[in-house]
Design a protein around this motif. Structure first.
Motif, PDB file in Angstrom:
ATOM      1  N   GLY A  56       0.619   5.246   4.732  1.00 20.23           N
ATOM      2  CA  GLY A  56      -0.681   4.822   5.265  1.00 20.23           C
ATOM      3  C   GLY A  56      -1.539   4.188   4.191  1.00 20.23           C
ATOM      4  N   ARG A  83     -11.042  14.224  13.112  1.00 19.24           N
ATOM      5  CA  ARG A  83     -10.804  12.959  12.430  1.00 19.24           C
ATOM      6  C   ARG A  83     -12.123  12.276  12.071  1.00 19.24           C
ATOM      7  NH1 ARG A  83      -9.019   9.215  15.421  1.00 19.24           N
ATOM      8  NH2 ARG A  83      -7.638   8.047  14.019  1.00 19.24           N
ATOM      9  N   ASN A  84     -13.127  12.453  12.912  1.00 21.03           N
ATOM     10  CA  ASN A  84     -14.404  11.783  12.686  1.00 21.03           C
ATOM     11  C   ASN A  84     -15.463  12.707  12.098  1.00 21.03           C
ATOM     12  OD1 ASN A  84     -13.569   9.218  13.644  1.00 21.03           O
ATOM     13  ND2 ASN A  84     -13.823   9.906  15.764  1.00 21.03           N
ATOM     14  N   ALA A 122      -6.830  10.146   9.241  1.00 18.96           N
ATOM     15  CA  ALA A 122      -6.523   9.296  10.392  1.00 18.96           C
ATOM     16  C   ALA A 122      -5.306   9.806  11.160  1.00 18.96           C
ATOM     17  CB  ALA A 122      -6.284   7.857   9.928  1.00 18.96           C
ATOM     18  N   ASN A 123      -4.341  10.381  10.443  1.00 15.56           N
ATOM     19  CA  ASN A 123      -3.136  10.920  11.091  1.00 15.56           C
ATOM     20  C   ASN A 123      -3.379  12.271  11.758  1.00 15.56           C
ATOM     21  OD1 ASN A 123      -1.647   8.714  10.196  1.00 15.56           O
ATOM     22  ND2 ASN A 123      -0.894   9.762   8.369  1.00 15.56           N
ATOM     23  N   ALA A 132      -8.958   2.128   8.861  1.00  9.80           N
ATOM     24  CA  ALA A 132      -8.099   3.151   9.468  1.00  9.80           C
ATOM     25  C   ALA A 132      -8.559   3.531  10.870  1.00  9.80           C
ATOM     26  CB  ALA A 132      -8.053   4.390   8.583  1.00  9.80           C
ATOM     27  N   GLY A 133      -9.729   3.045  11.289  1.00  8.80           N
ATOM     28  CA  GLY A 133     -10.222   3.321  12.632  1.00  8.80           C
ATOM     29  C   GLY A 133     -10.874   4.671  12.807  1.00  8.80           C
ATOM     30  N   ILE A 134     -11.445   5.218  11.727  1.00  8.43           N
ATOM     31  CA  ILE A 134     -12.145   6.497  11.831  1.00  8.43           C
ATOM     32  C   ILE A 134     -13.554   6.348  11.257  1.00  8.43           C
ATOM     33  CG2 ILE A 134     -10.029   7.852  11.631  1.00  8.43           C
ATOM     34  CD1 ILE A 134     -10.790   8.398   8.692  1.00  8.43           C
ATOM     35  N   ILE A 136      -7.537   9.236   3.220  1.00  7.07           N
ATOM     36  CA  ILE A 136      -8.017   8.692   4.494  1.00  7.07           C
ATOM     37  C   ILE A 136      -6.882   8.670   5.515  1.00  7.07           C
ATOM     38  CG2 ILE A 136      -8.837   6.591   5.643  1.00  7.07           C
ATOM     39  CD1 ILE A 136     -11.021   8.072   4.156  1.00  7.07           C
ATOM     40  N   ALA A 137      -5.665   8.358   5.061  1.00 10.53           N
ATOM     41  CA  ALA A 137      -4.509   8.364   5.959  1.00 10.53           C
ATOM     42  C   ALA A 137      -4.253   9.765   6.510  1.00 10.53           C
ATOM     43  CB  ALA A 137      -3.273   7.839   5.224  1.00 10.53           C
ATOM     44  N   SER A 189     -12.030   3.725   5.676  1.00 10.02           N
ATOM     45  CA  SER A 189     -12.197   4.446   6.944  1.00 10.02           C
ATOM     46  C   SER A 189     -12.301   3.471   8.106  1.00 10.02           C
ATOM     47  CB  SER A 189     -13.449   5.331   6.892  1.00 10.02           C
ATOM     48  OG  SER A 189     -13.367   6.268   5.837  1.00 10.02           O
ATOM     49  N   ARG A 190     -13.045   2.394   7.906  1.00  5.84           N
ATOM     50  CA  ARG A 190     -13.169   1.382   8.952  1.00  5.84           C
ATOM     51  C   ARG A 190     -11.814   0.763   9.269  1.00  5.84           C
ATOM     52  NH1 ARG A 190     -16.286  -1.883   6.406  1.00  5.84           N
ATOM     53  NH2 ARG A 190     -14.625  -3.289   5.744  1.00  5.84           N
TER      54      ARG A 190
END
Length: 300
Positions: free
Chosen positions: A238, A130-131, A162-163, A106-108, A158-159, A103-104
């Motif tokens: 992803g 997403r979050n 994130a998408n 992937a930025g979420i 997770i992708a 998750s980190r």
């Protein structure tokens, strides 16, 4: 990987067939009543083209967004999944660590993590934001696949988060629903005008509308399923970026060797792994591409 100490729940069935039909009818009637009441407050005239468009949008998007907003609760209830609040064993700690790291990267924010008691390897992600999502894995996935393969499957889910795939799919479903409702009523008005308004009245009108909605819904489903298949390729890609192409290919090949029937509840089946075996025209109505096609896409 020792999974004997996992805290899991049993899948819950929401009544029998009659109960589900009753809930479906009751829910739809409640939604119709609510939207009709809201529209009347704002003075919307359902007879005009503007009013008809607004009505179609309310019905088209309303059910989709209600389902999205409740998706986490529905998923947990229907699968009997247990959310890991505090890891109590090595497997849960490993799961939390892997999902947190992915998750980190992937930025979420780290989604809720759950395990459900299901013998077939499977996993799904859902949630309106997403979050604020949920990622759940089956006991079968943890028992029958290697840690690196499980990590790749988690990367795939997770992708999806994130998408923003859950929200995008909901928007597409809402748009096609709106067009189906709107066009079916416009065409029904044309038919009634040709027949003469006094022939059959509203009864014939609604029969024509329902018939057209079924036909148009048939084609609308193809559009939604096309996007669903497309998002699987993006999620595979992803995961390959979050882990590696080799890991993701290995995970898909492991799923390919799985011959047990998948019996995820209908409420979350579209979000699961669902290896597709559809052929011919049926491929157009499959939510997931065949595993061999996904493997080839990653290898190429």
């Amino acid at each position: 990987m020792d999974t004997t100490e996992l805290n899991t729940g049993q899948p819950k069935k929401i009544g029998g067939f009659a109960t589900r039909i009753g809930l479906l009818i009751g829910t739809n009637l409640a939604v119709i009543a609510l939207f009709t009441f809201v529209a009347s407050i704002f003075g919307v005239d359902p007879q005009g083209i503007v009013g008809l468009t607004i009505f179609a949008a309310l019905f088209g998007f309303g059910g989709s967004f209600v389902s999205l907003a409740m998706s986490k609760k529905i998923a947990i209830r229907s699968t009997g999944a247990v959310v890991i609040q505090t890891p109590t064993n090595d497997t849960e700690r490993w799961l939390v660590d892997v999902v947190t790291r992915l998750s980190r990267d992937a930025g979420i924010e780290t989604p809720d993590i759950a395990v459900f008691d299901h013998p077939v390897p499977n996993a799904f992600a859902t949630g309106a934001k997403r979050n604020d999502a949920l990622v759940a894995v089956s006991v079968g996935l943890l028992q029958q696949m290697k840690p690196a393969e499980v990590e790749a499957v988690l990367g795939h889910e997770i992708a999806h988060v994130a998408n923003g795939d859950m929200v995008t799919l909901t928007l597409i479903q809402g748009v096609v629903n709106t067009f189906v409702i709107l066009i079916s009523r416009i065409l029904a008005n044309v038919v009634m005008s040709a027949l003469g308004r006094d022939r059959g009245g509203m009864g014939i009108y609604f029969i024509v509308v329902m018939f057209l909605q079924v036909i148009l819904g048939f084609f609308a489903t193809m559009i939604v399923m096309w996007f669903s298949r497309h998002r699987e390729f993006r999620a595979d890609s992803g995961s390959a970026q979050l882990t590696s192409s080799t890991q993701m290919v290995s995970a898909l090949q492991a799923l390919q060797r799985q011959h047990a029937e998948d019996t995820l509840p209908d409420e979350v089946a579209a979000f699961g792994i669902r290896p597709s075996k559809a052929k011919g025209v049926r491929k157009l109505f499959s939510s997931h591409p065949p595993l061999e096609v996904r493997i080839a896409a990653l290898q190429n």
